[in-house]
Enzyme design. Structure first.
Site, short mmCIF file in Angstrom:
data_model
loop_
_atom_site.label_atom_id
_atom_site.label_comp_id
_atom_site.label_asym_id
_atom_site.label_seq_id
_atom_site.Cartn_x
_atom_site.Cartn_y
_atom_site.Cartn_z
N GLY A 103 0.13 -7.26 -4.67
CA GLY A 103 -1.14 -7.91 -4.38
C GLY A 103 -2.24 -7.78 -5.43
O GLY A 103 -3.09 -8.65 -5.52
N GLU A 162 -5.56 3.24 -6.59
CA GLU A 162 -5.80 4.36 -5.67
C GLU A 162 -7.28 4.75 -5.62
O GLU A 162 -7.83 4.98 -4.54
CB GLU A 162 -4.96 5.59 -6.06
CG GLU A 162 -3.63 5.30 -6.70
CD GLU A 162 -2.49 4.97 -5.75
OE1 GLU A 162 -2.58 5.32 -4.57
OE2 GLU A 162 -1.52 4.34 -6.21
N PHE A 164 0.81 -1.23 0.00
CA PHE A 164 0.00 0.00 0.00
C PHE A 164 0.84 1.27 0.00
O PHE A 164 0.35 2.34 0.35
CB PHE A 164 -0.97 0.02 1.20
CG PHE A 164 -1.72 -1.26 1.40
CD1 PHE A 164 -2.66 -1.67 0.48
CD2 PHE A 164 -1.46 -2.07 2.50
CE1 PHE A 164 -3.34 -2.86 0.64
CE2 PHE A 164 -2.15 -3.27 2.66
CZ PHE A 164 -3.09 -3.66 1.74
N ILE A 172 -11.09 -3.11 -18.64
CA ILE A 172 -10.62 -4.00 -17.59
C ILE A 172 -9.79 -5.13 -18.21
O ILE A 172 -10.26 -5.85 -19.08
CB ILE A 172 -11.80 -4.57 -16.79
CG1 ILE A 172 -12.58 -3.42 -16.13
CG2 ILE A 172 -11.33 -5.57 -15.73
CD1 ILE A 172 -11.77 -2.49 -15.27
MO1 MOS Z 1 1.18 3.39 -3.74
S1 MOS Z 1 0.72 4.71 -2.30
O1 MOS Z 1 0.89 3.87 -5.19
O2 MOS Z 1 2.07 2.15 -3.29
#
Ligand code: MOS
Length: 712
Positions: A465, A679, A238, A603
């Site tokens: 992930g 994001e 993240f 997608i």
């Molecule tokens: Mo990110 S905050 O694009 O790992």
């Protein structure tokens, strides 16, 4: 309710995760799980004061503890050449073990290395330090007055400043976000092994093997190719693994000192002070509108915390310049330097924070105007980029509003707060939008068609992930006509052709385009070989290669975005719909249903994309209702640096999430028509939850997280 998710995903077309079996059976190896001959174990010792300097350090008993191989502190740490660059700016990343200065509570003051983890942990408890304590500042609120605009950040003004103040209808409110910590499931970990005096291999949790390679090479003055970085699997990040952190450098130093490999795994408590966080941020929004709901002015001011040794900036106020058509907009951003560790980007960095404030304020305006919040958004819909004036490469946010409103059952909502009950619970609906730049960078991919008609793709990208390998295999499968099970995607290895760090929602676009381009080149090469006829499938490819007595056909293709990137404003868009139930007696909030809709182009990988959107919605719900790192300001120390006290949503908290897509291609960003989605999955969710809570209860909570005590 879990079955809801399972049953829906099984009906979705597209590839299942190519590494799914490896991950669920435990066969996927994460950095700390590698077996390296002669490995030793490192444990960091953190400062127990928050500001000042080390007066005395007693490492004797630690050094004499069983199995201890070294105790490294600023007193005996070997020189790290890259730490002493000429013209280095006065502020910058924390350099480990260089002096006695203490900038935050938990700052590493020693690395203890032993032959087992338990012995290292025990010896670490024996390191004793005395400090010259200085008065620390860890509280944002009382220090906002000391905030300063960061370098290279200018106040923004479009039209007239503070125009909202003279508008017929106006609202002005402050919104506060506490510190949030990434806390991926996998702890940050590194194994460092020197293979020669100037050559090293690391197994490291990182979002970018090439950037880690560069950073270690720079720190230790090595040729980059002498630094081998392996990170084939990453258990969530993240943003926390975007940088190379002091613990990684510490392990490399330690391995050099003891001339044996060192494994260093951060503890969960370390994770709260060692790998960044989303900073505690104060924001004020002023919105002005005409009585029929046309925005007249937006003013957005923000102050975010940073460390005393480094400025961390993020685009907190940018979304107010971008999301709506509004002639008068001004924004200001300040940093407040505190005795804390440096923040770092966390999913939707800046925008997730900014959208919480802007989309909450817009909701407040909708009540002041008595206009439905979706209708209000449509009345201020931007058809061209308000910041640059450029046309969008693609924008179907209005389609997303419609789709999401249908799925959440928006028609059941009443604009009057606290007017709907279900079985004694107050019901409310909220909406919040998100946007984030759609990017495409440079990447290089090797595509190798093998004699048996299988395809191998290689590039240095990591997957934190979202399912990068799955998306890449899907793209290649479609391009080449080779079934997915005959395609292998190699990644997470710095010796492979370069790819950027996984971040900024740019990887499917960037690496996907490079895979697309490599496949195109490979197809052309094959066609040339095959007398001008295209290949059809793996059997066909295999036959032709055999006819020509070729073991393989290979291309390495460097790929980057074209001139279109300058001509259009490129963004991904999202809208989140939340239905909550609030218990009027206890203030307990249940998310009854969540629907998130993304306009992120075409997608590439339906199953993993859906999972990505659901994950982002859950993360945003945690931001709204649970996540908060709490410092006891008397000591400057975190009090909830563990999973018992730092709350985040688990399955029972998030019963039903629908992740939906507009699924229309962007014609310009890349040849596939894909845009980023990592994001926007989170940006806007927290506001949607807060807005739903207001609709249910009539209480506007402007300081996250919205816990039951704030509602009763
Ligand atoms: Mo990110 S905050 O694009 O790992």
């Amino acid at each position: 309710m879990e079955s809801e998710i399972v049953s829906k995903s099984s009906s979705i077309d597209g590839l299942s995760r190519v590494d799914g079996r490896l991950k669920v059976t435990g066969a996927a190896k994460y950095s700390a799980e590698y077996t390296v001959k002669g490995v030793t174990y490192g444990v960091l010792v953190g400062s127990t004061v928050t500001k000042g300097s080390i007066k005395t350090l007693d490492t004797k008993s630690a050094e004499h503890a069983p199995g201890v191989l070294a105790v490294i502190t600023y007193l005996n740490c070997p020189n790290v050449p890259g730490y002493h660059l000429e013209n280095a700016p006065p502020k910058g990343p924390l350099k480990i073990f260089i002096d006695d200065k203490i900038y935050f509570n938990g700052q590493p003051i020693a690395l203890v290395i032993a032959d087992t983890f338990e012995r290292a942990l025990f010896a670490a408890s024996l390191v004793k330090a005395e400090y010259n304590k200085e008065q620390h500042q860890t509280e944002l609120k009382s220090n906002i007055v000391n905030g300063v605009a960061p370098k290279n950040s200018k106040d923004y003004v479009r039209g007239q400043e503070d125009a909202y103040k003279s508008a017929p209808i106006k609202i002005e409110q402050a919104y506060i976000l506490p510190t949030e910590v990434h806390n991926p499931m996998e702890l940050h970990a590194i194994i460092a092994r020197w293979d020669a005096d100037d050559k090293i291999t690391v197994w490291d949790k990182t979002q970018g093997v090439k950037s880690t390679q560069r950073n270690i090479a720079q720190a230790f003055k090595l040729p980059p190719e002498n630094v081998q970085v392996n990170s084939p699997f990453v258990g969530g990040a993240f943003g926390a693994a975007l940088r190379t952190w002091p613990h990684e450098i510490a392990a490399v130093i330690g391995a050099k000192v003891i001339k044996r490999p060192v494994k260093l795994v951060l503890s969960r408590a370390d994770m709260f002070t060692s790998v960044g966080y989303r900073p505690h941020t104060w924001q004020k929004i002023g919105l002005g509108a005409t009585a029929d709901g046309k925005l007249v002015g937006i003013t957005h001011e923000a102050a975010g915390q940073t460390s005393a040794y480094e400025d961390f900036t993020e685009g907190v106020v940018n979304i107010s310049q971008l999301l709506y058509a509004c002639p008068n907009v001004n924004t200001k951003y300040k940093l407040v330097s505190l005795n804390v560790n440096t923040p770092t980007p966390m999913r939707g960095p800046g925008e997730a924070t900014g959208a919480y404030a802007l989309e909450s304020a817009l909701d407040e305006l909708s009540y002041a105007l008595n206009i439905d919040p979706i209708e209000l958004r449509l009345r201020n819909y931007a058809d061209t980029d308000p910041l640059s004036g450029k046309p969008y490469s693609s924008k179907y946010l209005n389609d997303a509003y419609k789709l999401g409103a249908d799925h959440i059952g928006w028609s059941e909502r009443n604009q009057k707060p606290r007017s709907v009950t279900e079985k004694g619970w107050l019901a409310g609906y909220g909406v919040g939008s998100g946007m984030f730049g759609a990017y495409r960078g440079a990447a290089t991919v090797t595509a190798r068609l093998m004699a048996d008609g299988t395809l191998i793709l290689q590039t240095a990208v990591t997957d934190i992930g979202p399912g990068t390998g799955t998306a890449m295999v899907s793209i290649a499968s479609e391009q080449m006509g080779i079934s997915a099970d005959k395609i292998r995607f190699d990644m997470g290895d710095s010796s492979l052709p370069p790819s950027p760090t996984q971040g900024g929602s740019a990887i499917t676009s960037t690496v996907g385009a490079a895979v697309y381009d490599a496949c195109t080149e490979l197809k052309n090469k094959f066609k040339e070989l095959n007398g001008g006829t295209d290949g059809t499938d793996n059997t066909d490819y295999a036959q032709v290669l055999k006819q020509h007595n070729l073991q393989q056909l290979e291309v390495t293709t460097a790929s980057k975005g074209g001139a279109e990137q300058g001509k259009y404003a490129m963004y991904s868009w999202s809208v989140h719909f939340i239905k909550v139930l609030v218990n009027p007696a206890t203030g307990v909030i249940k998310i009854d249903k969540a629907v998130s809709v993304a306009d992120c182009g075409k997608i590439m990988s339906p199953k993993t994309a859906r999972s990505q959107i659901i994950g982002g919605t859950i993360m945003g719900s945690g931001m709204a209702l649970m996540e908060e790192a709490v410092i006891d300001h008397r000591y400057g120390r975190l009090v909830n640096n563990n999973f018992a006290d730092y709350h985040m949503p688990v399955n029972a908290d998030i019963p039903q999430v629908e992740g939906l897509f507009v699924n229309k291609p962007d014609p310009y960003l890349n040849p596939m028509g894909a845009k980023g989605m990592g994001e926007i999955a989170t940006i806007g969710v927290a506001a949607a939850v807060a807005n739903a809570v207001y609709n249910a209860t009539g209480k506007r909570i402007r300081e996250l997280p919205i816990t039951p005590d704030k509602l009763i």
